[in-house]
Design a protein around this motif. Structure first.
Motif, PDB file in Angstrom:
ATOM      1  N   TYR A   1      66.487  57.270 -67.088  1.00 20.54           N
ATOM      2  CA  TYR A   1      65.810  56.110 -66.493  1.00 20.54           C
ATOM      3  C   TYR A   1      65.300  56.437 -65.089  1.00 20.54           C
ATOM      4  O   TYR A   1      65.972  57.116 -64.317  1.00 20.54           O
TER       5      TYR A   1
ATOM      6  N   THR B   1      60.856  50.117 -74.652  1.00 24.57           N
ATOM      7  CA  THR B   1      59.770  49.136 -74.597  1.00 24.57           C
ATOM      8  C   THR B   1      59.825  48.313 -75.884  1.00 24.57           C
ATOM      9  O   THR B   1      59.466  48.801 -76.951  1.00 24.57           O
TER      10      THR B   1
ATOM     11  N   SER C   1      63.186  48.452 -66.311  1.00 23.28           N
ATOM     12  CA  SER C   1      64.123  47.981 -67.328  1.00 23.28           C
ATOM     13  C   SER C   1      65.504  47.640 -66.771  1.00 23.28           C
ATOM     14  O   SER C   1      66.342  47.118 -67.485  1.00 23.28           O
TER      15      SER C   1
ATOM     16  N   GLY D   1      64.203  44.372 -67.787  1.00 24.77           N
ATOM     17  CA  GLY D   1      62.747  44.519 -67.681  1.00 24.77           C
ATOM     18  C   GLY D   1      61.995  43.416 -68.393  1.00 24.77           C
ATOM     19  O   GLY D   1      60.859  43.593 -68.829  1.00 24.77           O
TER      20      GLY D   1
ATOM     21  N   GLY E   1      58.770  49.411 -69.130  1.00 24.39           N
ATOM     22  CA  GLY E   1      60.160  49.664 -69.487  1.00 24.39           C
ATOM     23  C   GLY E   1      60.793  48.311 -69.653  1.00 24.39           C
ATOM     24  O   GLY E   1      60.908  47.554 -68.689  1.00 24.39           O
ATOM     25  N   SER E   2      61.116  47.935 -70.868  1.00 23.37           N
ATOM     26  CA  SER E   2      61.665  46.608 -71.098  1.00 23.37           C
ATOM     27  C   SER E   2      62.458  46.573 -72.394  1.00 23.37           C
ATOM     28  O   SER E   2      61.898  46.687 -73.477  1.00 23.37           O
TER      29      SER E   2
END
Ligand SMILES: [Zn+2]
Lengths: 288, 325
Positions: free
Chosen positions: A63, A212, A136, A141, A170-171
């Protein structure tokens, strides 16, 4: 912009670094040494930080916090952050195990960010671009009103300034539950803005990072003219656990990874982080 | 009306309905019986009104999901005068969870896009409980694009727990197709009316939900996530779905207050499942009026208006006055 230029500063370990945010698997956990989740090597933390947050042994992509990502992608001190005064409120008076407002404050402390999204303008090897990013680490995120508004404004500004738009997603959370239906509608709002940008001939490069998912994947992240993913990122609509429960069988090998999406034709290319900036610049040069 | 499954809060209503039908079945009713029937009818109406006025969000979810609630196919039969189904997505397959085709609403010709959950087990299996795959969203988009070509307005009936979360759906680009529908529906140059008739389940609903006029039936709901899903994540167990249902603020009243829908379409006393015909009449009236209003908007304003409609949704603070770069 409304709030005047603000130059992104290098992350200080206490503010923007994972050191203050012990993350489970994907992040760089606290401590001097850490174990790579992919190759299990015990590696010196500082070495990972110096190496674009890649495992020196196997190039596992750890990350990357927002400010670090901006440093990685932009020419030194060229990034000007926009709309820094936008703040989430609590329109539903949402209260699960803790109140949303308390959660927001905790997430701000944890990440050093005001919200899950940073937008602005900067230069990549001298080329001006409008940029957006979802981190995220900030409530997964997820996209609420502020994330939707920032991305919409950035897209509208890119349309006005006729600049390429780069969004790094980024989620893991998709649309943010704590703002209910308003979050769902942000998907429509940002996508509509991207439609106008598209009509105006703008170039949008979407960069997908681990993870994502959900409403982010099902809106702006999937709408790039060119879609790039980092290697081995988790990308998809429904979470793997939900899919597994629905189909009640084992998921295929590599399901919902960047490589899976490439094979099925939903992304254009997988680019390792070491090459990300030069690949973005190369594509910008082809299209502008 | 088919016998509705007993919802807990409907028990007193069902008991009274039983009493009433028993009395009505009596041959040669006496004056006393006739008087009782009259009294119970009045009481029943009052009771239905009272129960349905006080429904909490979790109860509303159960009404919205009711097996006997009218489904898209009921409205296709009761609201529209003709339906010419068009099956093709021209890429992968015919997704039965979303039906598309030409339809007539009075003398108005429209393109109908309808999520169909099915009314009995056979239909539910056929239509995958209204949970569409990417090909369903692709079919919907292509028919909406065709509608614009031939100057037909579009009616979207939304009723889904969500887009289907399966392996094939992911392989075929569920996220991409929904995203594409959002972007394209925002810029398709023909009037679009969307009505949530039952469940408005997250991205799966929004995927046919971008329009000029968005309405919701009184006891439908429209949510970013199912109450069970939300409870599972934030309360760590789906059994807290009732708490999540309260927190998410997704009832028709909430949606209107939050500026997400333009209209609430009233349901018959005691819910749409008690009177399909009345519900169809109400929906017919609402669609007719919305389409008429939209037909009067000049073409060059329609898309700006649609853009602004979604552009302004969201609640946040900005500490310094808005300015521009
Ligand atoms: Zn490694």
């Amino acid at each position: 912009m409304s709030t005047g230029p603000e130059i992104a500063r290098p992350a200080t370990p206490s503010m923007n670094d994972e050191s203050s945010t012990p993350r489970r698997k994907r992040g760089v956990p606290e401590g001097l040494w850490l174990r790579c989740p992919k190759c299990s090597a015990t590696i010196f933390r500082k070495q990972v930080e110096k190496n674009l947050r890649l495992c020196p042994e196997c190039s596992h992509h750890f990350y990357v916090p927002a400010r670090v990502r901006i440093q990685q992608l932009f020419d030194d001190d060229s990034f000007e952050e926009w709309y820094t005064e936008l703040r989430s409120v609590d329109p539903l008076n949402f209260h699960d195990q803790k109140p949303y407002k308390t959660r927001l404050i905790a997430e701000q402390k944890k990440t050093g960010l005001d919200e899950a999204c940073v937008v602005g303008k900067g230069y990549m090897r001298g080329r001006p671009v409008v940029f957006g990013l979802t981190d995220s680490a900030f409530i997964m995120g997820s996209m609420g009103s502020v994330v939707g508004e920032k991305l919409t404004r950035a897209t509208e500004e890119a349309t006005r300034q006729k600049l390429p738009l780069i969004i790094v997603s980024g989620s893991g959370g998709g649309a943010r539950m704590h703002e209910g239906i308003l979050s769902l509608m942000q998907m429509g709002k940002v996508s509509a803005a991207l439609g106008r940008f598209h009509d105006a001939g703008g170039l949008y490069i979407s960069v997908l990072t681990d993870p994502t998912m959900g409403g982010v994947a099902a809106s702006f992240a999937s709408l790039g003219d060119v879609i790039i993913a980092e290697p081995e990122a988790l990308i998809g609509f429904a979470g793997p656990r939900v899919v597994k429960a629905t189909v009640s069988s084992e998921l295929p090998e590599g399901f919902q990874t960047s490589e899976f999406l490439l094979k099925h034709g939903f992304i254009d290319t997988i680019v390792p982080r070491t090459e990300l900036r030069s690949e973005i610049v190369r594509i910008v040069d082809y299209c502008t | 009306m088919s016998a509705p499954l007993p919802l807990p809060f409907e028990r007193p209503i069902l008991e009274l309905e039983k009493q009433l039908s028993d009395l009505e079945k009596q041959p040669d009713p006496t004056a006393v019986t006739r008087e009782s029937i009259r009294r119970i009818r009045t009481e029943l109406n009052k009771l239905k009104r009272e129960v349905y006025e006080k429904l909490n969000p979790w109860e509303i979810v159960q009404v919205a999901r009711h097996d006997a609630r009218p489904k898209a196919m009921d409205y296709i039969e009761l609201v529209f005068d003709e339906f010419v189904e068009l099956h093709g997505d021209k890429a992968y397959g015919d997704d039965r969870a979303i039906l598309t085709g030409f339809a007539k609403l009075g003398d108005r010709k429209v393109m109908l896009v309808a999520q169909q959950k099915g009314r009995n087990l056979r239909e539910r299996l056929e239509h995958n409980y209204g949970m569409a795959h990417p090909e369903g969203y692709r079919k919907a988009l292509s028919k909406i694009q065709m509608a614009a070509k031939f100057n037909l307005p579009v009616v979207c009936l939304i009723d889904t727990a969500g887009a289907y979360p399966g392996v094939g759906a992911e392989e075929r680009g569920q996220a991409y197709q929904i995203a594409l529908n959002l972007r394209e529906m925002a810029r398709i140059d023909t009037p679009i009316v969307c009505v949530v008739i039952g469940e408005g389940g997250s991205g799966g609903a929004l995927g046919i939900g971008i329009g000029d006029h968005v309405a919701v039936l009184q006891f439908a709901y429209y949510s970013v996530i199912s109450p069970e899903g939300c409870a599972g994540i934030l309360w760590k167990h789906a059994k807290h779905a009732d708490k999540a249902a309260h927190a998410l603020r997704f009832t028709s009243k909430d949606l209107l207050e939050l500026g997400v829908v333009d209209e609430i379409i009233s349901e018959p006393i005691g819910g749409a499942h008690r009177n399909h015909r009345q519900m169809a009449t109400n929906l017919h009236a609402s669609l007719t009026s919305a389409l008429k209003d939209l037909s009067e908007i000049p073409k060059d304003q329609l898309l700006d208006r649609r853009y602004e409609k979604f552009r302004k949704i969201g609640v946040f603070e900005e500490t310094i006055a808005v300015g521009q770069a």
